[in-house]
Design an enzyme around this catalytic site. Sequence first.
Site, PDB file in Angstrom:
ATOM      1  N   PHE A 129       0.920  -1.275   0.142  1.00  0.00           N
ATOM      2  CA  PHE A 129       0.061  -0.062   0.053  1.00  0.00           C
ATOM      3  C   PHE A 129       0.778   1.345  -0.057  1.00  0.00           C
ATOM      4  O   PHE A 129       1.776   1.333   1.046  1.00  0.00           O
ATOM      5  CB  PHE A 129      -0.995  -0.139   1.251  1.00  0.00           C
ATOM      6  N   ASP A 214       9.322   2.588   1.532  1.00  0.00           N
ATOM      7  CA  ASP A 214       8.502   3.134   2.018  1.00  0.00           C
ATOM      8  C   ASP A 214       8.325   3.098   3.393  1.00  0.00           C
ATOM      9  O   ASP A 214       7.671   2.107   3.903  1.00  0.00           O
ATOM     10  CB  ASP A 214       7.168   2.533   1.425  1.00  0.00           C
ATOM     11  N   LYS A 243       3.183  10.273   8.068  1.00  0.00           N
ATOM     12  CA  LYS A 243       2.511   9.657   9.287  1.00  0.00           C
ATOM     13  C   LYS A 243       3.259  10.349  10.739  1.00  0.00           C
ATOM     14  O   LYS A 243       3.018  11.591  10.690  1.00  0.00           O
ATOM     15  CB  LYS A 243       2.508   8.305   9.373  1.00  0.00           C
TER      16      LYS A 243
END
Length: 398
Positions: A129, A214, A243
């Site tokens: 993702f 990532d 985040k």
Amino acid sequence: MIDALLPVYARAPLAFERGKGVRLYTPEGEEYLDFGSGIAVNGLGHAHPALVAALHAQGEKLWHTSNLYRIPEGERLAARLVAATFADTVFFTNSGAEAIECAIKMARRYQYAKGRPERFRIITFEGAFHGRTLATIAAGGQPKYLEGFGPKVDGFDQVPFADHAALKAAIGPETAGILIEPLQGEGGVRPVPAQCLKGLRELCDENDLLLILDEVQCGMGRTGRLFAHEWSGVTPDIMAVAKAIGGGFPMGACLATENAASGMKPGTHGSTYGGNPLAMAVGNAVLDVIQTEQFLPRVRQAAARLQQKLGGLAAAYPHLIEEVRGEGLLLGLKLRPPNTEVVAKARDERLLLVGAGDNVVRILPPLIVSDAEIDEGIERLSRALAAFPAEAPAKVAS
Ligand code: PLP
């Protein structure tokens, strides 16, 4: 009639008014233990005093100037990230997907600048993702996110997770790089073994490909090191972060070596808000806390406790929990009943958890979680699990 908010989320019927540390409170004063951290964002919990102070102080001074001018707080944060990592340079973004977009563009541009414009394809992994923009849904490759949005952005080749032979076979004359989460979050909390990351690094070096990590979800202390890849000894060429880097203030970053960034010249990329003074003030404050000497050792200690207690729950409820997965405080339970039911039952016990792919429930408390809060979370989760029937339910398809 359509909701005033575009109805793209299946939201829980619950809203919060304020938070403090690991706890969230509804307007009615009900208290919840937040073991989801806004999907790995609130690394320092809610309303951390250092972050509140930094945002307040910056808010009084200056909100925005654009990237037409120097932003000293951003220069300082970039220099600190460079000093703390493999990277030589940083581009700030507002989200994880934008950090990945920057990484993809940078990898393509690297090959272009080396005189190999035909090399634009990126290899990615099943279950990945990387965000919800057109390019990042193509990179993630999940049909449920691609359906109905027209032709998939070209340039991504997906291979099965943990299949070295398939990966090797996927490298071709058009390959620019390999993009991977060192620890898959949304895909079901699946760690990539250190040996595999080493293998990826070697493949990239042999073929002059860029290794792009990532670390949007697994970075910023979540695994007990500043970045998850540090456990493997492998360094990437490019890394996307977001985040927890802003602790709840929207921001992200794309970090790169000088070599990997060599194609990026003035005018090749940009963002109006990226690196904005408010974000940079908060980002520096987040790093101040994470870089205190005791912070990451404490995360490791908390992680060991939580992992051990989750192991205990798995032993107590083998008809509900198939496996405990993950690293540090990015943990998952592979479940037998549907994960949505476990998330809902935990919520009934005032414990917030997050679902993931592969019928996993994620357990992502803020990194500042105390031993007593871990024990309380486990008690609530145990009560939630006890609410299921004692006999084994039918296994859901993963
Ligand atoms: N990459 C990973 C590993 C993620 O977990 C996410 C979000 O969950 C993203 C990228 C996208 O980040 P954002 O939602 O901030 O665009």
